[in-house]
Write an enzyme that holds these catalytic residues in place. Structure first.
Site, PDB file in Angstrom:
ATOM      1  N   LYS A   1      46.446  60.783  59.441  1.00 49.57           N
ATOM      2  CA  LYS A   1      45.355  59.730  59.196  1.00 49.57           C
ATOM      3  C   LYS A   1      44.370  59.979  57.955  1.00 49.57           C
ATOM      4  CE  LYS A   1      41.612  58.033  61.583  1.00 49.57           C
ATOM      5  NZ  LYS A   1      40.677  58.037  62.980  1.00 49.57           N
TER       6      LYS A   1
ATOM      7  N   PRO B   1      39.066  62.939  52.427  1.00 49.18           N
ATOM      8  CA  PRO B   1      40.469  62.146  51.972  1.00 49.18           C
ATOM      9  C   PRO B   1      41.107  63.946  51.603  1.00 49.18           C
ATOM     10  CG  PRO B   1      38.677  61.272  51.453  1.00 49.18           C
ATOM     11  CD  PRO B   1      37.549  61.989  52.153  1.00 49.18           C
ATOM     12  N   ASP B   2      42.195  63.498  51.839  1.00 43.25           N
ATOM     13  CA  ASP B   2      43.169  64.468  50.735  1.00 43.25           C
ATOM     14  C   ASP B   2      43.067  65.994  51.620  1.00 43.25           C
ATOM     15  OD1 ASP B   2      44.451  62.230  48.845  1.00 43.25           O
ATOM     16  OD2 ASP B   2      42.308  63.201  47.928  1.00 43.25           O
ATOM     17  N   ARG B   3      42.572  65.897  53.140  1.00 41.39           N
ATOM     18  CA  ARG B   3      42.496  67.602  53.367  1.00 41.39           C
ATOM     19  C   ARG B   3      41.887  68.139  53.503  1.00 41.39           C
ATOM     20  NH1 ARG B   3      44.274  64.397  56.392  1.00 41.39           N
ATOM     21  NH2 ARG B   3      46.365  64.393  57.952  1.00 41.39           N
ATOM     22  N   LEU B   4      40.978  67.716  52.467  1.00 41.57           N
ATOM     23  CA  LEU B   4      39.681  68.239  51.544  1.00 41.57           C
ATOM     24  C   LEU B   4      38.155  68.308  52.751  1.00 41.57           C
ATOM     25  CD1 LEU B   4      40.058  67.977  47.479  1.00 41.57           C
ATOM     26  CD2 LEU B   4      40.777  69.530  49.010  1.00 41.57           C
TER      27      LEU B   4
END
Length: 214
Positions: A3, A190-193
């Site tokens: 997600k 977002p973007d696993r950051l």
């Protein structure tokens, strides 16, 4: 199965001076955001040999002294904490893309505090605390229900006052308080950051904040 989190971030300058204030804010927002049972937390313990175990428990109170839950002291987590009095608490607030992780030493709460909370439990839950030898093997569901039925006959909900004031508090049941050494606030991004900001308690009970890589 991924997600993409698009929630507002978490910045150091937004944090209050202590983690309890931040926890209270996030706890209220989790409840308002539709998180089911926001006080449900995963409690992780380890035995004397370092073997870990986890289970979901309900947080019952928190203040500057720590985070409190109640259980059977002879359960697996009770035995773990007797041998290794340290725990990790994880609040998995997935619907709002947040987690809180609390780690710290654990002590038992006083019997007066335990008794005061026990009196607030529903009658059936009071009986259940006596009926269940938590974490121990039981022969069958019928055996568990038989124990409960015997207790219900001994302490009927009707007429408790006439029978001495209610169900007594089991001597093997009570509260644990986790005094936080660290409290991490995890915000999905977002973007696993993701944002991970962790409060660390100092020797003088002051708090510093550090950012962790996601």
């Amino acid at each position: 199965m991924r997600k993409q989190y698009r929630a507002h971030g978490l910045a150091e300058e937004e944090l209050p001076a202590d983690p309890l204030t931040q926890f209270a804010q996030w706890f209220a927002q989790a409840a308002a955001g539709g998180v089911p049972e926001p006080n449900a937390m995963v409690v992780s313990t380890a035995d004397a040999d370092g073997r870990p175990s986890s289970r979901t428990v309900l947080l019952k109170q928190y203040d500057e002294r720590g985070f409190v839950f109640f259980t059977n002291y002879e359960s697996r987590k009770g035995r773990d904490l007797a041998a290794n009095p340290w725990a990790s608490l994880l609040f998995p607030w997935h619907p709002v893309a947040r987690q809180v992780i609390v780690e710290g030493p654990v002590t038992r709460v006083g019997r007066d505090e335990t008794a005061a909370y026990f009196r607030t439990r529903p009658h059936g839950s009071q009986l259940g605390a006596w009926a269940s030898e938590q974490s121990r093997p039981v022969a069958s569901r019928a055996e568990l229900e038989r124990r409960y039925a015997e207790l219900a006959d001994r302490y009927p909900e009707e007429g408790l006052e006439e029978n001495g004031g209610g169900v007594p508090v089991p001597p093997f049941w009570g509260g644990f308080r986790v005094r936080p050494r660290t409290v991490e606030f995890w915000q999905g991004r977002p973007d696993r950051l993701h944002d991970r900001l962790r409060y660390v308690r100092g020797a003088d009970d002051d708090w510093t904040v550090e950012r962790l890589c996601p």
